[in-house]
Design a protein around this motif. Structure first.
Motif, PDB file in Angstrom:
ATOM      1  N   GLN A 278     -11.184  -6.125  -5.920  1.00 43.64           N
ATOM      2  CA  GLN A 278     -11.706  -7.260  -5.166  1.00 43.64           C
ATOM      3  C   GLN A 278     -10.613  -8.197  -4.651  1.00 43.64           C
ATOM      4  O   GLN A 278     -10.909  -9.267  -4.129  1.00 43.64           O
ATOM      5  CB  GLN A 278     -12.734  -8.066  -5.982  1.00 43.64           C
ATOM      6  N   CYS A 279      -9.366  -7.794  -4.778  1.00 45.55           N
ATOM      7  CA  CYS A 279      -8.266  -8.554  -4.186  1.00 45.55           C
ATOM      8  C   CYS A 279      -8.472  -8.638  -2.674  1.00 45.55           C
ATOM      9  O   CYS A 279      -8.903  -7.676  -2.041  1.00 45.55           O
ATOM     10  CB  CYS A 279      -6.942  -7.861  -4.498  1.00 45.55           C
ATOM     11  N   LEU A 280      -8.189  -9.797  -2.077  1.00 44.09           N
ATOM     12  CA  LEU A 280      -8.359  -9.977  -0.635  1.00 44.09           C
ATOM     13  C   LEU A 280      -7.022  -9.816   0.085  1.00 44.09           C
ATOM     14  O   LEU A 280      -5.990 -10.356  -0.351  1.00 44.09           O
ATOM     15  CB  LEU A 280      -8.944 -11.356  -0.348  1.00 44.09           C
ATOM     16  N   LEU A 281      -7.058  -9.063   1.191  1.00 48.81           N
ATOM     17  CA  LEU A 281      -5.873  -8.821   2.014  1.00 48.81           C
ATOM     18  C   LEU A 281      -6.201  -9.138   3.463  1.00 48.81           C
ATOM     19  O   LEU A 281      -7.354  -9.287   3.847  1.00 48.81           O
ATOM     20  CB  LEU A 281      -5.440  -7.355   1.917  1.00 48.81           C
ATOM     21  N   ASP A 282      -5.153  -9.226   4.297  1.00 51.37           N
ATOM     22  CA  ASP A 282      -5.318  -9.300   5.743  1.00 51.37           C
ATOM     23  C   ASP A 282      -5.157  -7.895   6.305  1.00 51.37           C
ATOM     24  O   ASP A 282      -4.109  -7.265   6.119  1.00 51.37           O
ATOM     25  CB  ASP A 282      -4.283 -10.232   6.366  1.00 51.37           C
ATOM     26  N   VAL A 283      -6.177  -7.407   6.980  1.00 53.86           N
ATOM     27  CA  VAL A 283      -6.186  -6.039   7.516  1.00 53.86           C
ATOM     28  C   VAL A 283      -5.967  -6.099   9.023  1.00 53.86           C
ATOM     29  O   VAL A 283      -6.679  -6.822   9.737  1.00 53.86           O
ATOM     30  CB  VAL A 283      -7.528  -5.339   7.204  1.00 53.86           C
ATOM     31  N   LEU A 284      -4.986  -5.350   9.502  1.00 49.50           N
ATOM     32  CA  LEU A 284      -4.687  -5.300  10.932  1.00 49.50           C
ATOM     33  C   LEU A 284      -5.575  -4.273  11.620  1.00 49.50           C
ATOM     34  O   LEU A 284      -5.606  -3.101  11.231  1.00 49.50           O
ATOM     35  CB  LEU A 284      -3.222  -4.926  11.159  1.00 49.50           C
TER      36      LEU A 284
END
Length: 355
Positions: A278-284
């Motif tokens: 459930q870690c949040l990332l920025d997805v390109l």
């Protein structure tokens, strides 16, 4: 076989560091490009390779021989390097043929004439041999400059912003033509540009530079689809960063759907960048990763659009308020404010730690 090799080179002007730990290599017959914004150090790197500037540390070798290190700098005229300048630098008082043959003074007249005729045919200017530079178009002058640089059969061709004086349509066509000419001559070449379209059309390998360092040295395809960091992702191509939630070591959930593929290099089975499930990332996501689909239940609002002939570039607002871009065939002409169906069509993951 490596033809050009730069190892940890550095250069500064006074107290201002211009290049830091710059390293890359090109094989024989390969075309490379240094791509980056103004002031990133790419032209300084070219001048160091050409022998116009010394280096403070590191080493430059060409054909296996060292041509620059702090205590040794081979003279520019002895490096067997051809230069194509931004303004072409043709001799206005010489004909096209004389310009091309200028560097062949050590060859016999028959040999020089044969080489000039060969190159003029190669660059498509055989019928212009007796003309003068002012009688040629910008694109033709560029090809004369390239033929002149190729004439002495250099080990390396350097090109500094070679198409900056030309209009966009001519740039695209010439980029393809110049690549074809260099490949037919099997000449190793390095181009400097700030234009990614030129870089992608010309080069086998591209190094994206920022603040005197290469951020990523890779194929054009990988720079676009697998950028190593945020700077490369922002500088190369267009795209949008959407919030993504790590599901496992090969899946990230976004508002548009689940992406399957290898996670970034700092990700593992427990998540990314040291975070767990459930870690949040920025997805390109690139414009070609988001497809217009009338049957999709997910609707996005058209906030803006740019007509590109064969396609529209739509700026979209997703239900959450996040923004994305989508390339859509031009027969799908939707109005600003209209909601259209979209779906995810990406085959790999490009994600970064949240800023």
């Amino acid at each position: 076989m490596t033809e050009l090799n730069l190892t940890q080179i550095a250069q500064s002007y006074g107290t201002k560091q211009i290049i830091t730990e710059l390293s890359f290599s090109l094989g024989k017959g390969e075309i490379g490009c240094l791509l980056g914004p103004s002031g990133c150090g790419k032209t300084t790197a070219l001048r160091c390779i050409a022998g116009f500037e010394p280096i403070q540390s590191g080493e430059i070798s060409l054909g296996g021989a060292v041509i620059s290190r702090p205590e040794h700098m081979l003279a520019a005229e002895k490096r067997r390097i051809g230069m194509v300048f931004q303004d072409y630098a043709l001799f206005p008082h010489l004909t096209v043929a004389a310009n091309v043959g200028f560097g062949l003074h050590t060859s016999s007249k028959p040999v020089a004439q044969e080489r000039v005729a060969e190159l003029l045919a190669l660059v498509g200017l055989a019928l212009h041999a007796d003309k003068y530079p002012h009688q040629l178009s910008g694109g033709q002058q560029q090809r004369v400059a390239l033929a002149r640089a190729l004439a002495p059969r250099p080990r390396l061709i350097l090109m500094d912003e070679p198409f900056s004086n030309l209009d966009v349509a001519l740039r695209e066509r010439l980029s393809i033509e110049v690549r074809d000419i260099l490949k037919r001559e099997a000449t190793t070449a390095l181009i400097v540009t700030h234009d990614q379209n030129e870089a992608f059309a010309l080069a086998d390998w591209v190094g994206v530079m920022h603040q005197g360092r290469i951020q990523q040295w890779d194929t054009p395809y990988n720079l676009y689809h697998r950028p190593a960091n945020r700077f490369v992702a922002d500088f190369v191509g267009q795209g949008a960063l959407l919030t993504g939630e790590v599901l496992n070591n090969h899946q990230i959930k976004t508002e548009l759907g689940v992406l399957d593929g290898l996670l970034p290099t700092d990700c593992n089975a427990t998540g990314c960048a040291g975070c767990a499930h459930q870690c949040l990332l920025d997805v390109l996501l690139r414009p070609d990763d988001i497809v217009h689909d009338d049957d999709s239940p997910l609707l996005a609002e058209v906030e803006n659009k740019a007509f590109r002939g064969a396609e529209f570039l739509y700026s979209l607002k997703l239900p959450s308020g996040q923004r994305a871009l989508s390339l859509v065939p031009s027969h799908h002409n939707h109005a600003i404010g209209e909601k259209i169906g979209v779906r995810l069509s990406a085959d790999h993951v490009v994600a970064f730690r949240r800023a």
